[in-house]
Write an enzyme that holds these catalytic residues in place. Structure first.
Site, PDB file in Angstrom:
ATOM      1  N   SER A   1       0.505  -1.255  -0.063  1.00  0.00           N
ATOM      2  CA  SER A   1       0.037   0.005   0.063  1.00  0.00           C
ATOM      3  C   SER A   1       0.695   1.422  -0.031  1.00  0.00           C
ATOM      4  CB  SER A   1      -0.644   0.046   1.272  1.00  0.00           C
ATOM      5  OG  SER A   1      -0.157   0.223   2.537  1.00  0.00           O
TER       6      SER A   1
ATOM      7  N   HIS B   1      -5.464  -4.498  -0.655  1.00  0.00           N
ATOM      8  CA  HIS B   1      -5.660  -3.536  -1.560  1.00  0.00           C
ATOM      9  C   HIS B   1      -5.747  -3.864  -3.281  1.00  0.00           C
ATOM     10  CE1 HIS B   1      -4.535  -0.341   1.288  1.00  0.00           C
ATOM     11  NE2 HIS B   1      -3.766  -1.186   1.775  1.00  0.00           N
TER      12      HIS B   1
ATOM     13  N   LYS C   1     -11.795  -1.318   2.503  1.00  0.00           N
ATOM     14  CA  LYS C   1     -11.388  -0.484   1.309  1.00  0.00           C
ATOM     15  C   LYS C   1     -12.436  -0.653   0.205  1.00  0.00           C
ATOM     16  CE  LYS C   1      -7.009  -1.173   3.233  1.00  0.00           C
ATOM     17  NZ  LYS C   1      -6.881   0.064   4.069  1.00  0.00           N
TER      18      LYS C   1
HETATM   19  C1  LIG Z   1      -2.156  -4.644   3.618  1.00  0.00           C
HETATM   20  C2  LIG Z   1      -3.301  -4.179   4.878  1.00  0.00           C
HETATM   21  N1  LIG Z   1      -3.857  -5.325   5.501  1.00  0.00           N
HETATM   22  C3  LIG Z   1      -4.571  -5.032   6.573  1.00  0.00           C
HETATM   23  C4  LIG Z   1      -5.011  -3.715   7.022  1.00  0.00           C
HETATM   24  C5  LIG Z   1      -6.276  -3.596   8.196  1.00  0.00           C
HETATM   25  O1  LIG Z   1      -7.279  -3.288   7.377  1.00  0.00           O
HETATM   26  P1  LIG Z   1      -8.687  -2.814   8.237  1.00  0.00           P
HETATM   27  O2  LIG Z   1      -8.750  -1.316   8.115  1.00  0.00           O
HETATM   28  O3  LIG Z   1      -9.610  -3.489   7.925  1.00  0.00           O
HETATM   29  O4  LIG Z   1      -8.109  -3.065   9.754  1.00  0.00           O
HETATM   30  C6  LIG Z   1      -4.795  -2.759   6.208  1.00  0.00           C
HETATM   31  C7  LIG Z   1      -5.168  -1.345   6.305  1.00  0.00           C
HETATM   32  O5  LIG Z   1      -4.687  -0.442   6.056  1.00  0.00           O
HETATM   33  C8  LIG Z   1      -3.747  -3.092   5.072  1.00  0.00           C
HETATM   34  O6  LIG Z   1      -3.386  -2.091   4.276  1.00  0.00           O
END
Ligand SMILES: Cc1ncc(COP(=O)(O)O)c(C=O)c1O
Length: 400
Positions: free
Chosen positions: A186, A214, A245
């Site tokens: 990300s 993502h 997302k």
């Molecule tokens: C790669 C990745 N995994 C997990 C998460 C965590 O997701 P959540 O917002 O549902 O806690 C994110 C969120 O930023 C992320 O970018």
């Protein structure tokens, strides 16, 4: 008494120094009104949103909203309980069915956030004497899942297939191994070479978990992510994802074909020892996921947006995180935190919101302006975004 806050002094100083330059605090912006997935009112000004990870623009979908309102009326505002006690409603089962259909997998387990999904799955399946082999640029929730578990942690250089292979070959052949990867990273918006990495993991006797936070809904023929796009989804043991997302609400999940998967519902602490998602949230998520199964037109438009923005920024002289657009994230590299914050503020004054990212969250100590595109951004909005970047970039002296 030792003040336990002393350890935060360097960060407190860095923040004070930044604010002393007169810049608005980039980490306390308020969305005063949200008009659509792509426009909000911030500081009283209509602002184009380019940093929300709302890739498919589902937050204002009328069917999604109607499903949420209906569930709120019929089931109340919250479950007040864990999934293993009073917190499993019909809606939790329905969203898990929607996930199984979306990914064509046998099992789906929904958590209250994606963060908890990584925390729970990684810490539970990789235990004492096992190894977790992970990309050094992994998300904080992956690292925290490792910290919470008892496995040995082995990191390898970002997206480096040879480094992964070398690390795996050094580990005891009989030990349990979990390779943890992300489809799209990300920070820079780059995609992992999952096809090679999954093959190498399997050749070395490791199980594979891929976090597709993502890429869900956007990448791959059915929107199942990078593992689908690169033809290795059937070799991946666990896919982690989020509802925060493309799905457009909050929640996290893991899907898998592992025959013993369901036992995790009894042993995974971040699933057991927390309240389940509210009925309105699971209803919006289930509706959104089912609609994303038919989202190919939106996906095509999102790719167009990503290509146009990437090329436009590059042509205007900005330095980007990837040579080509690889996802719906485009990272613009800033020379340092001060100029990054100044550019962020200049963009906000132009009526454009992006994310400012800085170390330690970013790779190699970089300061980034992370742009995430939405399928609901019109072509005109993307043109406007480019003009605003150009004006702000000249004003701050990032481009000539
Ligand atoms: C790669 C990745 N995994 C997990 C998460 C965590 O997701 P959540 O917002 O549902 O806690 C994110 C969120 O930023 C992320 O970018």
């Amino acid at each position: 008494m030792t003040d336990l806050f002393t350890k935060f002094d360097p960060l407190i100083q860095q923040r004070a120094d930044l604010l002393a330059t007169g810049v608005t605090d980039p980490f306390s912006l308020v969305m005063e009104k949200v008009l659509s997935p792509t426009v909000a009112i911030c500081n009283g000004r209509e602002t184009i949103l380019l940093g929300t990870y709302n890739y498919m623009g589902m937050t204002f979908d009328e069917d999604v909203i109607a499903a949420g309102k209906d569930a709120l009326d019929k089931f109340g505002s919250g479950t007040t309980g864990s999934r293993v006690l009073n917190g499993t409603y019909q809606g939790h089962k329905e969203v898990e069915e929607a996930l199984k259909d979306f990914y064509a997998m046998d099992h789906a387990m929904v958590f209250s956030t994606g963060y908890q999904a990584n925390l729970g799955i990684i810490s539970t399946i990789a235990g004492k004497g096992d190894y977790v082999i992970l990309d050094i640029d992994s998300h904080a929730s992956i690292y925290d899942g490792c910290k919470m578990g008892d496995a040995e942690i082995v990191a390898f250089r970002h997206n480096d297939v040879e480094a992964l292979e070398k690390r795996l070959k050094r580990l005891p052949a009989e030990a349990g191994k979990l390779v943890v990867l992300e489809g799209v990273y990300s920070m820079l918006g780059d995609v992992a070479p999952l096809n090679e990495m999954v093959r190498i993991a399997k050749e070395n006797g490791a199980m594979v978990l891929v976090d597709e936070a993502h890429s869900m809904g956007f990448i791959g023929e059915h929107g199942r992510g990078v593992a689908e796009a690169q033809g290795v989804i059937n070799d991946v043991d666990f896919i982690i994802g989020t509802f925060s997302k493309s799905v457009g609400t909050v929640g996290g999940f893991c899907v898998s074909n592992h025959p013993k998967f369901e036992i995790l519902r009894l042993v995974c602490r971040p699933y057991v020892f927390t309240a389940s998602l509210p009925p309105s949230v699971v209803a919006t998520a289930a509706t959104s996921i089912r609609k994303l199964m038919h989202g190919s037109n939106k996906r095509a438009h999102l790719w167009e947006n990503s290509k146009t923005l990437h090329k436009g920024l590059k042509d205007r002289g900005f330095t980007l995180g990837t040579d080509e657009p690889q996802s719906a994230i485009i990272a613009v590299i800033m020379p340092d935190l001060e100029r990054g914050a100044a550019m962020w503020e200049a963009l906000l004054e132009e009526g454009l919101y992006v994310n400012l990212a800085r170390p330690p969250a970013t790779p190699a100590g970089m300061t980034l302006l992370r742009c995430s595109l939405c399928a609901e951004h019109s072509s005109d909005q993307v043109g406007e975004i480019l003009s605003r970047f150009e004006r702000a970039g000249k004003r701050v002296g990032i481009i000539g």
